[in-house]
Design an enzyme around this catalytic site. Structure first.
Site, PDB file in Angstrom:
ATOM      1  CB  CYS A 258     -64.967   9.623-102.546  1.00 14.28           C
ATOM      2  SG  CYS A 258     -65.212   9.989-100.741  1.00 14.28           S
TER       3      CYS A 258
ATOM      4  NE  ARG B 208     -63.075   4.839-105.749  1.00 19.31           N
ATOM      5  CZ  ARG B 208     -61.838   3.998-105.511  1.00 19.31           C
ATOM      6  NH1 ARG B 208     -61.845   2.823-105.937  1.00 19.31           N
ATOM      7  NH2 ARG B 208     -60.924   4.641-104.864  1.00 19.31           N
TER       8      ARG B 208
ATOM      9  CD1 TRP C 249     -68.950   4.900 -97.163  1.00 18.55           C
ATOM     10  CD2 TRP C 249     -66.923   5.223 -96.648  1.00 18.55           C
ATOM     11  NE1 TRP C 249     -68.743   4.346 -96.110  1.00 18.55           N
ATOM     12  CE2 TRP C 249     -67.247   4.455 -95.730  1.00 18.55           C
ATOM     13  CE3 TRP C 249     -65.590   5.593 -96.556  1.00 18.55           C
ATOM     14  CZ2 TRP C 249     -66.692   3.790 -94.805  1.00 18.55           C
ATOM     15  CZ3 TRP C 249     -64.674   5.007 -95.510  1.00 18.55           C
ATOM     16  CH2 TRP C 249     -65.464   4.329 -94.525  1.00 18.55           C
TER      17      TRP C 249
ATOM     18  CG  ASN D 290     -60.919   8.697-102.793  1.00 15.58           C
ATOM     19  OD1 ASN D 290     -61.631   8.478-101.830  1.00 15.58           O
ATOM     20  ND2 ASN D 290     -60.383   7.684-103.112  1.00 15.58           N
ATOM     21  N   GLY D 291     -59.641  11.031-100.295  1.00 14.39           N
ATOM     22  CA  GLY D 291     -58.598  10.484 -99.401  1.00 14.39           C
ATOM     23  C   GLY D 291     -59.010  11.605 -98.144  1.00 14.39           C
TER      24      GLY D 291
ATOM     25  CE  LYS E 244     -68.733 -11.764 -97.778  1.00 10.95           C
ATOM     26  NZ  LYS E 244     -67.351 -11.215 -98.173  1.00 10.95           N
TER      27      LYS E 244
ATOM     28  CD  GLU F  20     -69.552  -7.375 -96.680  1.00  9.08           C
ATOM     29  OE1 GLU F  20     -68.921  -8.363 -96.864  1.00  9.08           O
ATOM     30  OE2 GLU F  20     -69.366  -6.146 -96.984  1.00  9.08           O
TER      31      GLU F  20
ATOM     32  CG  HIS G 235     -64.078 -21.016 -73.663  1.00  9.08           C
ATOM     33  ND1 HIS G 235     -63.832 -21.604 -72.532  1.00  9.08           N
ATOM     34  CD2 HIS G 235     -63.727 -21.935 -74.479  1.00  9.08           C
ATOM     35  CE1 HIS G 235     -63.079 -22.665 -72.655  1.00  9.08           C
ATOM     36  NE2 HIS G 235     -63.137 -23.095 -73.860  1.00  9.08           N
TER      37      HIS G 235
ATOM     38  CE  LYS H 262     -65.139  -5.281-104.346  1.00  8.78           C
ATOM     39  NZ  LYS H 262     -65.672  -6.690-103.742  1.00  8.78           N
TER      40      LYS H 262
HETATM   41  C1  AGP Z   1     -65.784  -8.351 -97.711  1.00  7.19           C
HETATM   42  O1  AGP Z   1     -67.019  -8.605 -98.380  1.00  7.19           O
HETATM   43  C2  AGP Z   1     -65.710  -6.672 -97.489  1.00  7.19           C
HETATM   44  N1  AGP Z   1     -66.311  -5.891 -98.612  1.00  7.19           N
HETATM   45  C3  AGP Z   1     -64.195  -6.196 -96.920  1.00  7.19           C
HETATM   46  O2  AGP Z   1     -64.229  -6.932 -95.418  1.00  7.19           O
HETATM   47  C4  AGP Z   1     -63.196  -6.356 -97.541  1.00  7.19           C
HETATM   48  O3  AGP Z   1     -62.988  -7.659 -97.680  1.00  7.19           O
HETATM   49  C5  AGP Z   1     -62.122  -5.648 -96.979  1.00  7.19           C
HETATM   50  O4  AGP Z   1     -62.568  -4.259 -96.980  1.00  7.19           O
HETATM   51  C6  AGP Z   1     -60.762  -5.756 -97.576  1.00  7.19           C
HETATM   52  O5  AGP Z   1     -60.760  -5.307 -99.140  1.00  7.19           O
HETATM   53  P1  AGP Z   1     -59.674  -5.567-100.029  1.00  7.19           P
HETATM   54  O6  AGP Z   1     -59.593  -7.263-100.287  1.00  7.19           O
HETATM   55  O7  AGP Z   1     -59.919  -4.804-101.123  1.00  7.19           O
HETATM   56  O8  AGP Z   1     -58.245  -5.185 -99.402  1.00  7.19           O
END
Ligand code: AGP
Length: 590
Positions: A2, A27, A74, A100-101, A471, A474, A490, A585
């Site tokens: 968050c 976030r 979130w 947050n947490g 990519k 998501e 396989h 993010k």
């Molecule tokens: C990538 O597009 C995603 N947003 C996600 O997989 C991201 O790479 C992952 O959460 C790792 O984030 P970070 O590099 O900030 O640790």
């Protein structure tokens, strides 16, 4: 994960706090709310929806008073609902908290508080915090003392900000294993999850775990866990306002894809002496384990091939959420390399905690200065690619891969050569991006209703297949899988039907022949083959041209058009690529 923000100002705080809160929306964005204190009264408004929707419904920026806190959520504990939105208040509606947490012992604390007569409204873990503070104040503690005692009862990771009718004009903030930045600007002092939320700030500081920060319009006071005053110098934040601006782009993601060539060049700007030392430390380590999540892990996988092929150094890549199950084999002879754009990913920081407990050396490749991970590591290599706002990693991924090129070639004393080759490749990326991408847009238009996409490749290009699939899924919500081309037969081949799009990353490098024969297996079962290559081929139903580069550099030139393809597919499906559903993010929960 968050976003939290608090502001103590010399003017009405709510509109300023709301502006900062909007910058935290990456976030988390399923619900939002704010609270303020004015003339001894707590004002609190919150609702489901994105920040601007909630503001329209609730008038967040109308809240009176010169102190305010805000939250964008979130959901972790408790579904998406108005009662679960933050801020949360105590029984007496004197105290409000944004958090947050994860409070791991929230059920035990909730029970204890309910036995003392506290009434809970939400299903969240957070709500125990205002009630705990209320209880400690009732037992005679000052607000500062109550907040410190409360933090000491919490287990898990947290960053929370408090305001109370008891201390009009002050907000308080404290954190543990979670991001919290304290800043100052012309409007007053503030606490936030991310310094990017307040780009006008002129000074910042990063509190350590369990340090209480008391903010007022006049300044900042810090207390340690015993309530003793601490002096901490504020530093310049080092952020550029324009980097946080979308400019003329429709989405941050497109802006950041366009910045990928610059991100490659930025990765070459390193302190040569220190960088060489780190590269040699990695080369000499008895065991090297790279740990990361998501796109950062795919960059790490490219790095794995580079270490092996350039420096003859074998290493393992372990996804961070699984790292803890390998900690028995991590010891003082192990070099743990972490890769994280945000430097706040809980899976990664959790892995680092275990690595440090086993006396491993930790080097981290990070974008965000001042992040938790940067402070947990023995050494940090920065990406220097500027703030990445879109949830989907693009320029940071390209920058991470570039750092791995620099590391691998520095291990064989070719730091300058690597930097020069990367600068040349960055020019190739400029060319790719300057080309009219109508053919990619046309491809996206053709496949925007697809249910499945498959990406295959071999060797150093295989991680690109996985990254491209991540990519796509998501941001467009199309199911997508990336897999080694040799694995197709396989099992996954059973899913290929007439017209199934299969993206084959097959430059004319050492993987070409075998990858093409795997592509043929898919083609003969009806797949629509999208060939990503430096030359066209009759096998391709659509050719995405990439420039000819040295064999090991194809991952960099292959991923850029595939980032664009994912972006166009999301936009053509009416999705917002910057704010994909269910995601955030930086995932600061395990
Ligand atoms: C990538 O597009 C995603 N947003 C996600 O997989 C991201 O790479 C992952 O959460 C790792 O984030 P970070 O590099 O900030 O640790």
């Amino acid at each position: 994960m968050c976003g939290i923000i608090g502001l103590a100002s010399n003017k009405q705080a709510a509109p300023l706090a709301l502006r900062g809160l909007r910058n935290l929306e990456y976030r988390g964005y399923d619900s939002a709310g704010m609270a303020s204190i004015h003339e001894g009264h707590l004002w609190l408004r919150k609702d489901v929806g994105r920040i601007d929707e909630v503001n329209q419904k609730q008038g967040l920026d109308q809240l009176p008073g010169n102190i305010a806190i805000g939250h964008t959520r979130w959901a972790t504990h408790g579904g998406v609902s108005q009662k679960n939105a933050h801020p949360h208040a105590d029984c007496g509606s004197n105290i409000a908290v944004v958090h947050n947490g994860i409070i791991e012992n929230h059920q035990e604390l909730r029970k204890k508080l309910q036995d003392r007569g506290h009434i809970f409204i939400s299903e969240t873990d957070t709500e125990v915090i205002p009630h705990l503070i209320e209880q400690h104040v009732k037992e005679g503690g000052s607000l500062e003392k109550a907040v410190i005692l409360t933090s000491q009862e919490l287990k898990g990771s947290f960053a929370f900000i408090v305001l109370s009718t008891q201390e009009e004009g002050k907000i308080m903030a404290i954190k543990r294993d979670n991001p919290l930045v304290i800043g100052h600007d012309a409007n007053g002092t503030f606490a936030t999850s991310d310094i990017l939320s307040m780009p006008q700030c002129d000074r910042v500081l990063f509190p350590e775990d369990d340090e209480l920060v008391i903010l007022s319009a006049k300044g900042i006071t810090m207390l340690d866990s015993r309530g003793k005053k601490i002096d901490r110098e504020m530093i310049s934040p080092g952020i550029e306002q324009q980097e946080y601006d979308r400019g003329n782009y429709q989405h941050f993601m497109l802006k950041e894809i366009m910045e990928e060539p610059q991100a490659v060049r930025a990765a070459t700007i390193q302190d040569k002496k220190l960088f060489t030392q780190l590269a040699m430390d990695i080369l000499r380590a008895r065991q090297v384990v790279i740990t990361a999540c998501g796109s950062s892990r795919y960059a790490a996988l490219v790095g794995r091939y580079l270490f092996s092929e350039v420096a003859k150094k074998f290493c393992e890549v372990v996804m961070s959420s699984e790292f803890q199950y390998f900690s028995d084999s991590i010891d003082s002879n192990t070099m743990v390399l972490t890769v994280s754009q945000s430097g706040e990913t809980a899976d990664v920081t959790e892995g680092v905690k275990r690595a440090r407990a086993n006396n491993a050396q930790v080097i981290s490749i990070i974008n965000r200065v001042g992040s938790i991970l940067s402070r947990m590591s023995d050494e940090v290599i920065y990406l220097n690619c500027g703030p990445e706002i879109a949830v989907a990693a693009t320029k940071s991924l390209v920058s991470q891969i570039s750092v791995f090129y620099m590391l691998a070639y520095t291990m064989v004393n070719q730091f300058d050569e690597a930097a020069n080759r990367l600068k040349d490749v960055s020019q190739e990326l400029e060319t790719i991006l300057s080309h009219n991408n109508s053919s990619l847009e046309g491809l996206a238009e053709r496949f925007k209703d697809s249910l499945d996409f498959y990406y295959i490749a071999r060797g150093i290009n295989f991680p690109v297949a996985s990254e491209a699939a991540l990519k796509l899924k998501e941001i467009s919500y199309i199911h997508a899988e990336g897999l080694p081309a040799g694995e197709l037969k396989h099992g996954t081949l059973a899913l290929i039907e007439q017209g199934t799009p299969v993206v084959v990353i097959c430059p004319h490098d050492y993987t070409f022949d075998e990858t093409m024969s795997n592509a043929m297996e898919a083609k003969s079962r009806g797949a629509f083959i999208i060939g990503v290559s430096d030359e066209n081929n009759e096998l391709y139903d659509h050719w995405i041209q990439i420039p000819k580069v040295d064999n090991l550099f194809y991952p960099l030139v292959s991923i850029v058009p595939l980032h664009l393809l994912a972006y166009y597919l999301a936009v053509k499906r009416g999705k917002n690529p910057d704010r994909p559903r269910n995601l955030a993010k930086s995932v600061t929960v395990k």
